[in-house]
Write an enzyme that holds these catalytic residues in place. Structure first.
Site: not given
Length: 654
Positions: A501, A488, A490, A376
């Site tokens: 992001t 959270y 994204s 990532h």
């Protein structure tokens, strides 16, 4: 071993584009050119990059307001009062100084965004293992023709289409990524002709007049020939933009072969089929010490082990892994479309036939189920999903290999990488195997496919499908635990140059009011429906703010980094109870909706949390939920989520 020839790097400048195309036509015959590239865009890939708008730095006062709004549903009255005091104090004092420094730094670095370097640094400094913690999974829908789901056929077609995508990107003729607000008017030849004729410096503005928004494509180069290499304290991303070979894993063994010939041309489909067939029929036993398991460890530990491997004669073999275009994993397991198996297999597997450091791995099981596990740090979902969708479309509509295709011999040899492992290296592998097994077996994964509500039904009821999904997660958690926690969601900021992001905070005053009213049975259906409408309106506002770079999370994070960079005292706000509580993402969520996606997901980001990958489909709502067994039960959460979706459906339909 395979030699790597340098390919000519072509400029994306529009004035050179026709010269480029002529050069390509001269160097390859027409038939070959048509085969080489998945796309041959008239608009160069990076044509809009220069004129992309820059990610804005929000006003400090606005970020303070948004931060407090996100805190309000999570805190008691006294805690919130203290948070207000601390936040206002920060805005008036240290925050003001840090904001000025951040703005000055941003003005001096107009080639990028204020968050880009900090975000790369955040990923590369984290020492936790990559699988489960960071690497997400995305699984393809199966081909509707069963005979094309044969492992060799599926893997070969995916490899060919992925290579064609890569060559289009290298030649700068991959279609630029554009968000079309009204595709019928802008996703047209006229749009491409007009914007393609505009100079790069103003091309974005031309697209904007069509109500089309080009997206940042700087991450796309991270897809191919790339690996995250472990180093003590901070990793690095290695890239080889001229790589010609592919890495294939089978039974823990590593194979390589060039997919491009000496002239840089892609091998024919039957030659690629032939080379993969050789690997599949290789009689080598399972690797006794599968080195891929080492990529499942703490980054500092793996860094020390890798250094030892290099010192003991394995540097060249590791370099071949690092520089490979990408990793193709051929697994012996059969999934039989069992979604529990699929989620576990693509999220973590047993680690014995993986290399989690590669930018991405294409994984194909014995029964032809295929998907991606990707590292990532180099990029986000926009680049991966675009690649995913494009190769899925080609392999299912216009595949190059068919059930009656015959493997052909090529002049390109297939090599199995050999490693020199001393006793110390073998001990590394044995230890990592045990630790990884203990770790992934501590994880529970479950999923829901709820057909009582659909994406279109949500729109019919005039509520945001994304809001309904998030409302379901809040209601499920509240049902189980009776409180509200840091959540959270994204949100991509790829509409801006080097955007990454932003965090959207879906736990709001409105969602809290809805869940309280739903579970204490004091609100009528009409009242709940009215609150739900407010939830949807506010949710959509928050999503829009985040996508436009007007969230608060990245801004506050950058201000904290500015204090570090300038050796200033760490502001009290960043060590406060409320900041830590908000940023402990108990519910970590991300959506991935595409007809080509069968499943998507990731692990919890904290031990006490849930990792929730979700989609609102045309015919159902779906979510994959992961959690650590010692803290939570993902199946219990799924049951609560199912009940919540039923409750929400009743409120909507009532």
């Amino acid at each position: 071993m395979i030699s790597v020839n340098k390919l000519v790097s072509n400029s994306a400048l529009l004035k050179n584009f026709s010269q480029k195309r002529n050069f390509a036509s001269k160097s390859k015959n027409i038939k070959d050119v048509n085969y080489q590239y998945l796309q041959r865009s008239k608009v160069p890939t990076m044509h809009f990059q220069k004129s992309l708008p820059r990610l804005p730095i929000p006003e400090l006062l606005k970020s303070g307001e948004r931060y407090l709004n996100a805190l309000r549903p999570l805190l008691t009255a006294s805690q919130y009062e203290e948070a207000q005091r601390r936040t206002n104090d920060f805005i008036a004092k240290e925050g003001k100084v840090l904001q000025e420094k951040l703005v000055a730094k941003d003005k001096a670095n107009k080639h990028t965004s204020y968050i880009s370097d900090y975000w790369f640094d955040l990923y590369l400094r984290d020492r936790v293992p990559l699988p489960i913690n960071y690497n997400p999974l995305v699984v393809f829908q199966n081909d509707v023709r069963p005979e094309y789901n044969d492992q060799l056929i599926r893997a070969t077609n995916l490899l060919i289409s992925a290579s064609r995508f890569m060559l289009s990107l290298r030649e700068q003729i991959l279609e630029p990524e554009v968000y079309h607000l009204n595709p019928k008017k802008s996703n047209t030849p006229l749009f491409r002709t007009v914007t393609g004729l505009l100079p790069e410096a103003i091309s974005w503005y031309g697209a904007y007049l069509f109500k089309a928004f080009p997206l940042d494509m700087s991450q796309f180069v991270g897809l191919f020939g790339a690996t995250r290499i472990p180093l003590l304290t901070k990793d690095k991303i290695y890239r080889d933009s001229n790589s010609k070979h592919i890495l294939v894993q089978k039974n823990g063994n590593f194979y390589i072969f060039d997919v491009l010939d000496a002239d840089g041309n892609l091998l024919s489909p039957t030659e690629i089929l032939g080379n993969l067939n050789k690997i599949m029929n290789d009689s080598a036993p399972k690797a006794e010490y599968p080195l891929g398991i080492l990529t499942s460890q703490n980054r500092d530990e793996w860094a020390q082990q890798r250094a030892h491997l290099e010192e003991t004669g394995n540097r060249q073999a590791l370099q071949k892994i690092d520089s490979a275009i990408f990793n193709l994993v051929l697994d012996e397991e059969a999934i039989h479309e069992d979604k529990h198996k699929i989620l576990k297999h693509y999220l973590h597997g047993d680690g014995l036939n993986r290399w989690f450091d590669k930018s991405f791995s294409l994984i194909v099981t014995r029964d032809g189920v295929s998907g991606i596990n990707f590292e990532h740090s180099w990029g986000d979902g926009v680049a991966v999903l675009r690649f995913f969708q494009d190769i899925y479309a080609e392999t299912t509509k216009k595949p190059f290999i068919h059930p009656d295709s015959k493997p052909a011999d090529s002049n390109i040899s297939v090599d199995r990488l050999e490693f020199k492992l001393d006793d110390k290296s073998k001990q590394f592998v044995d230890k990592a195997k045990k630790e990884y097994k203990d770790w992934y077996e501590s994880l529970s994964i479950d999923y829901i496919l709820y057909e009582g509500l659909t994406k279109e039904a949500c729109k019919k009821f005039k509520v945001s499908p994304d809001c309904i999904m998030q409302l379901g997660f809040q209601a499920a958690y509240h049902l189980l635990h009776g409180n509200y926690v840091g959540t959270y969601e994204s949100c991509s900021t790829s509409a801006f140059k080097h955007g990454r992001t932003e965090t959207m905070r879906p736990c709001t005053d409105r969602t809290k009011a809805f869940c309280d009213g739903l579970h204490n049975h004091k609100a009528s259906k009409d009242e709940l429906r009215a609150i739900m409408q407010e939830c949807s309106t506010y949710h959509s506002e928050l999503v829009k703010e985040a996508a436009m770079g007007q969230g608060f999370d990245r801004h506050l994070f950058a201000l904290m980094k500015m204090a570090e960079d300038n050796n200033l005292p760490r502001p009290e706000i960043f060590d406060s109870h409320e900041y830590k509580f908000l940023n402990k993402s108990i519910l970590s969520t991300s959506t991935l909706s595409s007809p080509s996606v069968l499943a998507g997901g990731f692990g919890p980001v904290v031990k006490e949390g849930f990792g929730i990958g979700y989609s609102a489909f045309a015919d159902k709502l779906g979510a994959a939920v992961s959690a650590y067994k010692s803290h939570n039960d993902s199946s219990q959460f799924i049951e609560a989520l199912h009940k919540s979706f039923i409750d929400i459906t009743k409120v909507l339909s009532g």
